[in-house]
Structure formats: C-alpha cells, structure tokens
Design a protein around this motif. Sequence first.
Motif, mmCIF file in Angstrom:
data_model
loop_
_atom_site.group_PDB
_atom_site.id
_atom_site.type_symbol
_atom_site.label_atom_id
_atom_site.label_comp_id
_atom_site.label_asym_id
_atom_site.label_seq_id
_atom_site.Cartn_x
_atom_site.Cartn_y
_atom_site.Cartn_z
ATOM 1 N N ILE A 317 50.162 30.848 39.760
ATOM 2 C CA ILE A 317 51.017 32.033 39.979
ATOM 3 C C ILE A 317 51.431 31.944 41.438
ATOM 4 O O ILE A 317 50.581 31.744 42.321
ATOM 5 N N ARG A 318 52.709 32.018 41.711
ATOM 6 C CA ARG A 318 53.174 31.817 43.085
ATOM 7 C C ARG A 318 54.529 32.497 43.299
ATOM 8 O O ARG A 318 55.131 33.012 42.357
ATOM 9 N N TYR A 319 54.967 32.481 44.562
ATOM 10 C CA TYR A 319 56.341 32.897 44.859
ATOM 11 C C TYR A 319 57.258 31.760 44.425
ATOM 12 O O TYR A 319 57.162 30.644 44.946
ATOM 13 N N ASP A 320 58.107 32.007 43.456
ATOM 14 C CA ASP A 320 59.067 30.983 43.024
ATOM 15 C C ASP A 320 60.155 31.658 42.196
ATOM 16 O O ASP A 320 60.022 32.817 41.797
ATOM 17 N N SER A 321 61.214 30.912 41.929
ATOM 18 C CA SER A 321 62.274 31.463 41.085
ATOM 19 C C SER A 321 62.145 30.871 39.686
ATOM 20 O O SER A 321 61.456 29.856 39.485
ATOM 21 N N LEU A 322 62.835 31.481 38.737
ATOM 22 C CA LEU A 322 62.811 30.967 37.366
ATOM 23 C C LEU A 322 63.312 29.522 37.348
ATOM 24 O O LEU A 322 62.689 28.646 36.758
ATOM 25 N N ASN A 323 64.427 29.279 38.050
ATOM 26 C CA ASN A 323 64.959 27.911 38.104
ATOM 27 C C ASN A 323 64.018 26.981 38.847
ATOM 28 O O ASN A 323 63.914 25.805 38.515
ATOM 29 N N GLY A 324 63.351 27.528 39.891
ATOM 30 C CA GLY A 324 62.396 26.716 40.664
ATOM 31 C C GLY A 324 61.260 26.240 39.770
ATOM 32 O O GLY A 324 60.809 25.099 39.850
ATOM 33 N N ILE A 325 60.783 27.116 38.895
ATOM 34 C CA ILE A 325 59.681 26.754 37.997
ATOM 35 C C ILE A 325 60.152 25.759 36.935
ATOM 36 O O ILE A 325 59.460 24.797 36.613
ATOM 37 N N LYS A 326 61.382 25.970 36.474
ATOM 38 C CA LYS A 326 61.908 25.078 35.429
ATOM 39 C C LYS A 326 62.185 23.686 35.972
ATOM 40 O O LYS A 326 61.890 22.692 35.336
ATOM 41 N N THR A 327 62.801 23.636 37.157
ATOM 42 C CA THR A 327 63.324 22.343 37.648
ATOM 43 C C THR A 327 62.601 21.834 38.891
ATOM 44 O O THR A 327 62.934 20.753 39.382
ATOM 45 N N GLN A 328 61.673 22.610 39.420
ATOM 46 C CA GLN A 328 60.924 22.257 40.649
ATOM 47 C C GLN A 328 61.828 22.190 41.878
ATOM 48 O O GLN A 328 61.484 21.588 42.888
#
Length: 488
Positions: A317-328
């Motif tokens: 669980i972290r600070y990230d965006s939906l796209n960040g999680i999907k595409t790194q």
Amino acid sequence: MADAGSMKIDSESFRDSLGIVEKSGKRKWVYPKEPKGRFTNARNIFSGILLLNLFGTPFVTVNGHPFMLFDIINRKFILFGFAFGPHDFYLLGLSMITTIVFIFLFTAVFGRLFCGWVCPQTVFMESVFRKIDYWVEGDHRNQRRLNESPWSGEKIFKKGTKYVIYFVISFLTANMLLAWIIGIQALEKLVTDPVNEHVGGFTAMMLFTGLFYWIFIWFREQACILVCPYGRLQGVLLDPNSVVIAYDNFRGEPRGKIKRNEPRTLGDCIDCKECVTVCPTGIDIRNGTQLECVNCTACIDACDTVMDKVKKPRGLIRYDSLNGIKTQTRKIFTTRVIGYSIVQLVLLSLLSFFLLTRSEIDVTILRTPGMFYQEQQHDKVSNLYDMKVLNKTFEQKEIEVKLLNIEGEIQILGDKKSVPSQEAALTKMFVLLDKEAITKMNTPLQFGVYSNGQEVQRITTSFLGPVEKKDKHDDHEKDDHHMKDEKK
Ligand code: SF4
Ligand code: SF4
C-alpha cells in the motif's frame, strides 16, 4: 471516482455502503488501532508544527499590529503584516479564484494529500484527540470494551477524564480561533473583563467550544465522510494519474494467509487485515480508492510493518496513481494538469501585479458635479473639487495637496487634512487661479498629493474658467483685424 482509483478486486458492491454505517442504518463506531511507522512519525511532527503555528501566530505582531488577522465581522484583514479592507474586495475575489484553481491543480496531481497532512479536522482528530483516547482509555480493544461495558467506577473515571480533557482543548481551540478573528489583545480583554461587557464575544467563544467538543467527541470522521465539500468533490477532481493512497492489487492478489511449510504461490497480501484495523474511517483500501479515505497513511505504515515481518518489499500500500500501479510509470504533466497550470500562472501573475502596484493611500480628486466656476475678488476664479482619501495603512495620515503645473491657491474646507487608519475621508476644496493664467475654458491641473512630506500620488484634472467670452472677444478682435486687413 470509479476511474480514479478503481483497483477493483471482486465487485463494486462495497460502494453501496459506508464503513461507518451498519446494515441497519445505525452508526458503526470506529475503533482504529493506533498506527505506528515512518509516515505516522512524520505526520506527528508536521502536525506539531501546524499546531504551533495555529496557536502561536496570533501572538506575533508587527509594529504593534497582528501579523495575521481575519476580522470578518469588521471586514478587516491582515496578511503577513499588510492590512486589507473592504476596498480590497477585488483582491479577495481574485485570491479566492486563484485558490480554487490551485485546489483543482493540486488535487489532480497529489490527490487528497491536503486531507491527510494539513486539514485541521484530520490534524486535531488523528494527532490530538485520538491520542487522548489511546492515552486515557487504552488501545482500540480496550476502548471498545470500555464503551460496551456497563457503567463502573473505572468507566466513570476514564470517560470523565477524557471529557474534561476534550473540553479544555476545545475551549483553547475556540480561543485560538477567536484570536485569529478579533486579535490577541481583544481576546485578552474578552477573557479578563466581566462577561456582561462582552456578551457577543463570550457567546461566540462558548458556541465555538461547544461545536469543537461535539465534533471531536461524537461527530468525528463523519465530518470528512458526510459533510466536507472537498471530500465530495474528489470524484471529479481525481483522475487515473492522480497520486492517492493505493493498494497494489497486481502485487498483492490473489491474497491469502501464510501457511506454514507450504511454498507460497499467492500474492504478497497475507490478508492480515492490519490495514483495515488501523483505518479511522473503517474502510478496506484493498477494494480501491474510496471517498471515505482521508489519506491518513495509517494503512501504509500498518502494511509496511507486515511486509517487514514477512520479508517482502514495503509499499504494497503506497502513494501511487492508478496508472502508476498498472504500468509502473507515473505521468504528472497530463493535458489537464498543464491546462490548470497555465490558468494558475495567469491568475498568480495578475494577483502579484495587483499586490505589487497596490498603493497604501488612494486619492481621487474630481470637480464637484453641477458646479461651474466662481468669480472671486482680486481677479481670481475658483473651482470646487471633491477629494476622497482612502488610508489603507495602520497609521493616521496627514494629507497635503499642491498644484504642480500652475501657480494657484488651494483652500481645503473644514479641517479634514488627516485621515484615520483604515478609513476614507471626503472633503471639499477650492482651487483659485488668477484670471490671467486662464487661457482656455478647460485648463489642465496637476495635483501632487503628499503624506508626511512624501508624494503618494499625482492626479490630473481640469479647471473651468471664464475664457469663452474672452475667446469670443479675441475672436471678434481677430475678425475685425482680418476685415481691416482685407479692406486694406
Ligand atoms: S496490511 Fe497489507 S498484507 Fe495485511 S491485509 Fe492489508 S494489504 Fe494485505
Ligand atoms: S484507507 Fe488508509 S489512508 Fe485511507 S483513511 Fe483508511 S487508513 Fe487512512
């Protein structure tokens, strides 16, 4: 909202209910486990700085005046030592528009970072009052046990102690709020004078105390979930590139408990529910981004602790965006963000321009409407003018007016040469010129306005004079000469 963070696991059914409401519709009291970890430590320090600023700023003065003051009752504001009044309404309007665009921009990039780190509701709730709960009543299990147990000596003592502490802090907070509105000196008078001399102020103090007490003792997280307009706007402000507190479902799923002596074939989430146990709004962040999440970071710390124990990398669980999680990969400068940034830049430039060119004394001089010129003794002609002086400073200002472009006399009517602080003065004045100096019907006049010997403004206007006849007379003379010349 679904787009913004729909790291969806099974279904969207969790969106049909609130974590703080039971199926029967009754409120579900949340007993979050005390969070511990690097984000909590950082937030505690940051909250301390904010609280210090909140309680300390009203005591800061510049030349005997508050450094910050939001006197909405008398429409008097002091920002960073500079006074603003009703005459600065355009600045207030522009600042509000700039702030709104800034909120749009900030939220599009950083999500609800403000809610978790800066919002006074979260700061007071999580860093002050919730800590008192842990200190007086014990951990989340003890709190639940105490609430559900019948009244006993222990319960009366603990609840009584807690209520008294809550009341004292609410009272101090109400005083602090009043100090921001009326200033620390006025607050001192309010506190030390007899109550009947400040009934209004005392009522406001008790109303604020009651409101804070009620919010923190009972209403709590409902302020964020049910009332806060900023929270309600998240659905339109967030997009898939906004940074939120997110669960990495690609890494975590399929979730499952650790089984001893069995090689792990599941995802990194061991389904310990620690992230749910610490959540002050009672949600499961693994379902995806939800309106209830106030970005308090408690679930990050809880999960990081678990990951340390099971020897997995932190950040499930972290600070990230939906796209960040999907595409790194993270994309910050989206078309939307660029658009908001341009508007923000334009607004900030305008605001800076108005602030930098804002004068401390504003003077207007206009010929009194409906008045012509007056013939005076000793071959003089006068015009009557209206002068309005707006003193935006903290000091009373002596005003002097001089004629700059022509010889003449100024007679200010009455004794209104000094203007009190933050007030406007209206006065009338005669300007007397020699008839000989008047060559046209409209003679341009330039006034220099001085305060304490310093020129504060130059004003150009006109002076009406009796030259029409003279002009006609001159014209007749010219015509006569012309005719005479022609006859010759
Ligand atoms: S704390 Fe981490 S490991 Fe535990 S349930 Fe939550 S996400 Fe899964
Ligand atoms: S989901 Fe996490 S960040 Fe959001 S409110 Fe709950 S604990 Fe805080």
